[in-house]
Scaffold this motif. Structure first.
Motif, short mmCIF file in Angstrom:
data_model
loop_
_atom_site.label_atom_id
_atom_site.label_comp_id
_atom_site.label_asym_id
_atom_site.label_seq_id
_atom_site.Cartn_x
_atom_site.Cartn_y
_atom_site.Cartn_z
N ILE A 1 0.78 -1.18 0.04
CA ILE A 1 0.00 0.00 0.18
C ILE A 1 1.00 1.24 0.02
N GLU A 2 1.75 1.29 1.04
CA GLU A 2 2.44 2.48 1.04
C GLU A 2 3.52 3.04 0.20
N VAL A 3 4.21 2.07 -0.34
CA VAL A 3 5.48 2.18 -1.44
C VAL A 3 4.71 2.82 -2.84
N PRO A 4 3.76 2.15 -3.34
CA PRO A 4 2.96 2.73 -4.31
C PRO A 4 2.19 4.09 -4.38
N ALA A 5 1.62 4.04 -2.99
CA ALA A 5 0.94 5.50 -2.95
C ALA A 5 2.08 6.38 -2.84
N LEU A 6 3.25 6.33 -2.17
CA LEU A 6 4.27 7.57 -2.30
C LEU A 6 4.80 7.33 -3.85
N ALA A 7 5.12 6.54 -4.37
CA ALA A 7 5.81 6.56 -5.80
C ALA A 7 4.87 7.24 -6.92
N GLN A 8 3.59 7.40 -6.40
CA GLN A 8 2.72 8.07 -7.44
C GLN A 8 1.94 9.41 -6.95
N ALA A 9 2.71 9.83 -5.74
CA ALA A 9 1.92 10.89 -5.14
C ALA A 9 2.42 12.32 -5.84
N TRP A 10 1.34 13.11 -5.60
CA TRP A 10 1.54 14.50 -6.28
C TRP A 10 2.11 15.50 -5.00
N PRO A 11 3.26 15.99 -5.09
CA PRO A 11 3.91 16.90 -3.96
C PRO A 11 2.91 17.90 -3.41
N GLY A 12 2.00 18.21 -4.09
CA GLY A 12 1.10 19.34 -3.72
C GLY A 12 -0.22 18.91 -3.03
N HIS A 13 -0.03 17.64 -2.84
CA HIS A 13 -1.32 17.10 -2.19
C HIS A 13 -1.45 17.46 -0.48
N ALA A 14 -2.78 17.54 -0.33
CA ALA A 14 -3.03 18.04 1.14
C ALA A 14 -2.25 17.22 1.99
#
Length: 225
Positions: free
Chosen positions: A98-111
């Protein structure tokens, strides 16, 4: 023989919603370290404290028992669960998925990045006191924020259960400082990579982080035996 009329659907829904809300509160107490592994829960005292009926509390117990957070022992009562080594391995397997893909695909401007930042700063402040249980809670918040990057209500809800089970494992260990201290700067480094627009590098750091954390928890857990 006359059957008792069934409760209206809206009444059942209301009762279930109350039980789910109370279950979330108890789950938060596990995540925060207030409820610890092996602790016996007094039905009478807890029902009075929460100002709910015993029937509602029993439904709460059933919900949390299904999640593996509580366990029921016949003729003894309800206890906070004590995790096994197998469950710890499975928790970390799920975290990596869960966590690794969530971070890999994250938008840096996300709340949720602001949540991550606040969790890092809170951990640093609590380290000074020191309040290692509080540091552990801040660490759990950091990882919950990573999952919030997915914008998936189902994943976020599922992860609250995973965090509670993980905190049970932490609650068995004698030295929370040795467990949590190394990850305060690691969380800051992961956050820095993400904020600088390199989520792939942040995800690689997190994968390594989770592998090291898993080894540390398993080694400490093995020493308990």
């Amino acid at each position: 023989m006359t059957k008792e009329p069934a409760a209206p659907a809206d009444s059942r829904d209301s009762s279930l919603s109350l039980a789910e809300g109370i279950a979330a509160r108890l789950r938060d107490q596990v995540t925060g370290g207030t409820l610890v592994p092996g602790q016996r829960l007094s039905e009478a005292r807890l029902a009075a404290e929460l100002e709910i009926s015993r029937n509602t509390l029993r439904e709460v117990f059933r919900l949390l028992t299904r999640e593996g957070i509580l366990r029921h022992e016949p003729n003894r009562g309800v206890f906070v669960a004590v995790p096994s080594m197998a469950s710890i391995l499975d928790i970390y397997r799920v975290r990596r998925l869960i966590e690794v893909p969530a971070l890999a695909q994250a938008w840096p401007g996300h709340a949720a990045v602001t949540r991550m930042h606040n969790a890092v700063e809170q951990a640093k402040e609590l380290q000074k006191i020191p309040d290692w249980r509080g540091v552990g809670s801040a660490n759990m918040e950091f990882h919950a924020a990573i999952v919030a990057l997915t914008d998936s209500p189902r994943l976020i809800q599922f992860f609250t259960q995973i965090i509670a089970e993980l905190r049970l494992a932490f609650g068995l260990l004698d030295s929370p400082e040795l467990l949590h201290q190394p990850y305060i700067p690691r969380n800051a480094e992961i956050l820095g990579k993400l904020e600088r627009g390199d989520p792939a590098a942040a995800a690689r750091m997190l994968d390594d982080y989770l592998n090291q954390s898993e080894r540390a928890v398993l080694e400490a857990f093995a020493r308990l035996g």
